[in-house]
Design an enzyme around this catalytic site. Structure first.
Site, PDB file in Angstrom:
ATOM      1  N   HIS A   6       5.326   6.002  -1.457  1.00 13.13           N
ATOM      2  CA  HIS A   6       5.964   4.788  -1.961  1.00 13.13           C
ATOM      3  C   HIS A   6       4.934   3.594  -1.499  1.00 13.13           C
ATOM      4  O   HIS A   6       4.291   3.550  -0.679  1.00 13.13           O
ATOM      5  CB  HIS A   6       7.546   4.588  -1.309  1.00 13.13           C
ATOM      6  CG  HIS A   6       7.434   4.705   0.040  1.00 13.13           C
ATOM      7  ND1 HIS A   6       7.382   5.655   0.961  1.00 13.13           N
ATOM      8  CD2 HIS A   6       7.563   3.523   0.915  1.00 13.13           C
ATOM      9  CE1 HIS A   6       7.549   5.581   2.036  1.00 13.13           C
ATOM     10  NE2 HIS A   6       7.599   4.108   2.204  1.00 13.13           N
ATOM     11  N   HIS A  30       0.741  -1.115  -0.072  1.00 12.65           N
ATOM     12  CA  HIS A  30      -0.153  -0.125  -0.065  1.00 12.65           C
ATOM     13  C   HIS A  30       0.873   1.132  -0.085  1.00 12.65           C
ATOM     14  O   HIS A  30       2.229   1.074   0.150  1.00 12.65           O
ATOM     15  CB  HIS A  30      -1.038  -0.023   1.208  1.00 12.65           C
ATOM     16  CG  HIS A  30      -0.113  -0.035   2.543  1.00 12.65           C
ATOM     17  ND1 HIS A  30       0.265  -0.971   3.292  1.00 12.65           N
ATOM     18  CD2 HIS A  30       0.159   1.083   3.209  1.00 12.65           C
ATOM     19  CE1 HIS A  30       0.888  -0.706   4.301  1.00 12.65           C
ATOM     20  NE2 HIS A  30       0.930   0.744   4.466  1.00 12.65           N
TER      21      HIS A  30
END
Length: 285
Positions: free
Chosen positions: A228, A140
């Site tokens: 990220h 995620h």
């Protein structure tokens, strides 16, 4: 027929005798008191006292206290729950307390087979350099820091998020740059793929999330975030080793994937908030 009426003196004597007999019956109680039986004295309408037996065991049992009241005086959490060996060596950013729920907001990513193969190749590169990383449990993009909510805050917190995120449209983000990250306490190191397209749109979402955080006096997100997808992690601070020994080769692995340069495509159709073991979904429009 003549009727004979008794004199007032005879009536008085008769009433006095009847009263004496009643008092005598009250005094001659055949059940003597014991240690298991208590006595209480009651008065009848005619003025005679009676002894009544009272058994303590006949008293109604007390109602149990509600669980929320018992928790107010509960003992501290068992220290064994803080044993890092039970959590892969990870150290908590804050001490666990009963009633505290670790909470964060994120953009989920459902990996396909090609992505998982790529992560496997990267783990081989890291292992060949004598380092060890653990695969992420889920993939995620974090959109908030991990904060602590009390249980009764969860519902209003989620309602505030839902209201703040209601007007945001769907988006597409791309990630194609390898990078290394550590948490603030330097107790964990992460290997991730940085988002290079869609950064501005994610910043707009973070602003909405931060408004809810401020409403509940919680920590907002980082000022200059690097969005990220974390691929793997390691206990402790080994960021310098990963950067110097592995990062260049890991980027080459990403760029020279067997199907060409790998481009991680994130279809942002919904956001999620995880609080303890509860997950809340916020669809984008």
């Amino acid at each position: 027929m003549l009727v004979s009426y008794s004199s007032s003196s005879e009536e008085d004597e008769e009433n006095e005798g009847r009263d004496k007999r009643k008092h005598k019956r009250c005094k001659n109680d055949d059940s003597p008191p014991t240690s298991k039986k208590l006595r209480c004295v009651t008065a009848t309408q005619d003025g005679c006292t009676q002894m009544a037996a009272f058994h303590p065991t006949q008293a109604k049992p007390r109602l149990p206290l509600p669980g929320c009241v018992l928790e107010m005086f509960s003992e501290p959490e068992d220290p064994s729950t803080e044993d890092s060996s039970l959590h892969g060596g990870r150290v908590r950013s804050f001490q666990h307390e009963r009633g505290n729920w670790a909470t964060y907001v994120y953009l989920p990513y459902a990996p396909d087979e090609g992505f998982l193969d790529l992560v496997g190749e990267m783990m081989q590169v890291v292992s060949a350099r004598g380092l060890s990383l653990t695969w992420a449990e889920e993939f995620h993009v974090s959109l908030s820091q991990t904060v602590v909510l009390r249980h009764h805050w969860i519902q209003p917190f989620v309602l505030s998020l839902r209201k703040g995120l209601a007007s945001y449209p769907r988006m597409v983000c791309l990630a194609e740059k390898m990078n290394v990250y550590t948490n603030e306490q330097k107790t964990r190191t992460f290997l991730g793929v940085e988002v290079t397209t869609g950064h501005a749109q994610l910043l707009e979402v973070v602003r909405a999330v931060d408004q809810t955080m401020e409403e509940f006096s919680l920590s907002t997100f980082y000022k200059n975030p690097s969005f990220h997808v974390s691929l793997a992690w390691s206990v402790g601070d080994c960021a310098d080793q990963l950067r110097s020994q592995c990062l260049q080769e890991l980027q080459a692995t990403l760029d020279s994937h067997e199907e060409g340069s790998f481009l991680l495509r994130l279809a942002c159709e919904e956001l999620r908030c995880k609080s303890g073991n509860k997950v809340f979904t916020f669809p984008l429009h």
